[in-house]
Design an enzyme around this catalytic site. Structure first.
Site, PDB file in Angstrom:
ATOM      1  N   GLU A  32       0.852  -1.201   0.000  1.00 48.80           N
ATOM      2  CA  GLU A  32       0.000   0.000   0.000  1.00 48.80           C
ATOM      3  C   GLU A  32       0.879   1.239   0.000  1.00 48.80           C
ATOM      4  O   GLU A  32       1.763   1.375   0.828  1.00 48.80           O
ATOM      5  CB  GLU A  32      -0.925  -0.006   1.218  1.00 48.80           C
ATOM      6  CG  GLU A  32      -1.718   1.279   1.422  1.00 48.80           C
ATOM      7  CD  GLU A  32      -2.506   1.728   0.193  1.00 48.80           C
ATOM      8  OE1 GLU A  32      -3.321   0.936  -0.332  1.00 48.80           O
ATOM      9  OE2 GLU A  32      -2.296   2.876  -0.268  1.00 48.80           O
ATOM     10  N   GLY A  38      -6.688   0.266   3.727  1.00 46.37           N
ATOM     11  CA  GLY A  38      -8.144   0.424   3.551  1.00 46.37           C
ATOM     12  C   GLY A  38      -8.564   1.112   2.271  1.00 46.37           C
ATOM     13  O   GLY A  38      -9.740   1.132   1.929  1.00 46.37           O
ATOM     14  N   GLY A 114       4.166   0.308  -5.330  1.00 43.84           N
ATOM     15  CA  GLY A 114       4.545  -0.936  -5.995  1.00 43.84           C
ATOM     16  C   GLY A 114       4.549  -0.757  -7.507  1.00 43.84           C
ATOM     17  O   GLY A 114       3.681  -0.070  -8.058  1.00 43.84           O
ATOM     18  N   HIS A 444     -44.074  -6.906  12.142  1.00 53.77           N
ATOM     19  CA  HIS A 444     -44.854  -5.678  12.118  1.00 53.77           C
ATOM     20  C   HIS A 444     -44.653  -4.931  13.429  1.00 53.77           C
ATOM     21  O   HIS A 444     -44.700  -5.561  14.496  1.00 53.77           O
ATOM     22  CB  HIS A 444     -46.343  -6.012  11.955  1.00 53.77           C
ATOM     23  CG  HIS A 444     -47.216  -4.799  12.037  1.00 53.77           C
ATOM     24  ND1 HIS A 444     -47.317  -3.886  11.015  1.00 53.77           N
ATOM     25  CD2 HIS A 444     -47.993  -4.322  13.059  1.00 53.77           C
ATOM     26  CE1 HIS A 444     -48.141  -2.915  11.390  1.00 53.77           C
ATOM     27  NE2 HIS A 444     -48.566  -3.154  12.619  1.00 53.77           N
TER      28      HIS A 444
END
Ligand code: FAD
Ligand code: NAI
Length: 466
Positions: A32, A38, A114, A444
């Protein structure tokens, strides 16, 4: 160091794929470029936008609906600093959770940019300039997307902004002009309108969220209009200029006239583009297609069989849960399993209030494909639950096959539609008919009764409460 799998990019697709690979016994590394994991979703997308949507909704309700509930407040104010701080805390807690999951699953986490050296080798350039080279039997490109723009609307990140800046504004805009009334425009336009901004939408198409079933766009426009928004549909922005304190837009109207709009901020939300910058795809023997996407086959393999790609960087909806499914799919494919993704049953949600949610064929699509169909729809205002909570805007629309009664599409706008759509997805995965759902007991009073009633309406017009 040789890995079974190297994943480039730690968004929902990348980190989910990494965890599934590790679960299946594959030695896995995730790369990353940013310090936090994330991807778009956790850092500048799904999570922070929902945090601000929730905060702004609380403020709006306190200002506009609490009195009717019998709750009196005085001196109501927005503490924007605190709101943005809380949003960041939510983001930080969520991204730290991904660090924990990487450790728990013994996945090597490498931070840096990368790029391919050859089809099995990836070089990582770290923030301090140092380099690391690793090899992988399999490599997954999970590099996501970035906001798109056009030369006529240059982003300066100060007054002409993308969703990223719109999540961290230091003041409530006086007049926020939103170019593109799609998903980001609808969500972030709602945030700032609820906090007091005048919001104007300039949209190329003739409705909000134009790619969803047309009924939803019309209904959404009604509720966003209640926030005081203006709409310029079928209008074309020809120029956006930051004049210092203001931003001035030149716009062509559908009649061929020219108008200008002046605001203090302009949010450009005209779509996102797949992101492969700096990845050196050529060294792996790959190239992006003419829309910047990495091409993949039905098994998410690129033209180099041990290199896979997923999420926003490939074809299909740019959604976190779609990327997640693909991460799992690739991991299971690598170990020789035969996973399956039913792309038509990936739901789409817009987190306005009320929420918009949709799965399956739209009415426009069934018409276009000549599929015989029938429609059942049911308004929220006929639900006891909706009256109790004062969430009477919206409807559920069910499209079912005219002869077999199989549910083909479900389109809803209403309170908690984002959660309600899961029932429609389940029903459709099991190829339920509208009558199947209408014979299942729904608690309900709940909002989910609207789905049952819409199914009853689709089955010989048998809705009970309408
Ligand atoms: P991304 O999440 O974009 O992650 C890709 C990662 O790869 C990034 O962290 C990037 O830094 C990294 N990377 C890129 N190149 C390299 C490289 N060369 N080396 C190392 N790392 C690299 N979707 C939903 O389903 N629900 C929502 O509510 C929702 N809300 C959104 C709100 C906003 C404001 C935005 C902008 C998007 C939203 N989305 C939402 C869309 C969602 O964020 C994306 O579909 C999702 O993040 C795509 O996941 P991904 O794994 O493909 O890529
Ligand atoms: P979008 O594709 O949803 O909407 C872009 C809108 O801009 C469209 O309505 C389009 O007609 C309009 N447009 C395009 N060019 C224009 C122009 N020149 N002038 C005026 N209007 C123009 O893209 P958006 O909102 O930028 O979001 C990007 C992606 O992020 C989407 O694919 C979406 O799936 C994802 N996302 C998902 C969310 C969710 O699931 N809740 C939330 C936010 C984003």
């Amino acid at each position: 160091m040789e890995y079974d799998v190297i994943i480039i990019g730690s968004g929902p697709g990348g980190y989910t794929g990494a965890i599934r690979c590790a679960q299946l016994g594959l030695k896995t590394a995730i790369i990353e470029k940013y310090p936090s994991l994330g991807g778009t979703c956790l850092n500048v997308g799904c999570i922070p936008s929902k945090a601000l949507l929730d905060s702004s909704e609380h403020f709006y309700n306190a200002a506009h609906t609490f009195t009717e509930h019998g709750i009196k407040l005085s001196d109501l104010q927005v503490d924007l600093g605190q709101m943005i701080k809380r949003k960041q805390e939510v983001v930080d807690a969520t991204t730290k959770g991904i660090n924990f999951l990487m450790k728990k699953n013994k996945i090597d986490e490498i931070h840096g940019v990368g790029s391919f050296v050859d089809p099995h080798t990836v070089k990582i350039v770290k923030a301090d300039g140092s380099e690391q080279v690793i090899k992988g039997k399999n490599i997954v490109i999970a590099t996501g997307s970035k906001p798109m723009s056009f030369p006529s609307m240059p982003i300066d990140k100060k007054r002409v902004i993308t969703s990223t800046e719109a999540l961290t504004l230091q003041e409530v805009p006086k007049h926020l002009i939103v170019i593109g009334a799609g998903v980001i425009g609808a969500e972030l336009g709602s945030v700032w309108a609820r906090l007091g901004a005048k919001v104007s939408f300039v949209e190329f198409a003739d409705s909000m969220i134009p790619t969803m079933d047309k009924t939803l766009g019309k209904e959404l426009q009604k509720v966003v209009k209640k926030l005081g928004a203006d709409f310029y549909f079928s209008h074309k922005v020809t120029k956006v200029e930051n004049t210092g304190d203001e931003v001035v837009l030149s716009i062509d109207t559908p009649k061929g006239e020219q108008i200008t709009l002046t605001g203090d901020y302009c949010l450009v939300s005209v779509g996102r583009r797949p992101y492969t910058d700096g990845l050196n795809l050529e060294a792996a023997g790959l190239k992006a297609d003419n829309r910047g996407r990495v091409e993949v086959d039905d098994h998410l393999r690129t033209s180099v069989p041990h290199i896979y790609a997923l999420g926003d960087v490939i074809r299909g909806a740019m959604l976190a849960h779609k990327a997640e499914e693909e991460g799992t799919f690739i991991a299971e494919t690598i170990v020789g399993q035969k996973p399956h993704i039913h792309y038509r049953l990936i739901p789409g949600v817009v987190y306005t209030w009320p929420e918009v949610a949709s799965v399956g064929y739209t009415e426009e699509e069934v018409k276009q494909e000549g599929i015989p169909y029938k429609v059942g729809s049911f308004p929220f205002k006929a639900l006891g639950r909706a009256r109790a909570s004062m969430d009477v805007d919206g409807l559920v629309k069910v499209l079912a096959h005219k002869e077999t009664d199989e549910i083909l599409g479900v389109h809803m706008i209403g309170a908690r539609a984002a959660d309600m759509i899961a029932e429609a997805v389940t029903a459709m995965e099991f190829r339920a008919s509208a009558e199947d759902v209408s014979r299942m007991s729904h608690a309900h009073p709940t909002y989910t009764e609207a789905f049952k009633e819409a199914c009853l309406a689709a089955t010989d017009n048998r809705a009970i409460n309408m």
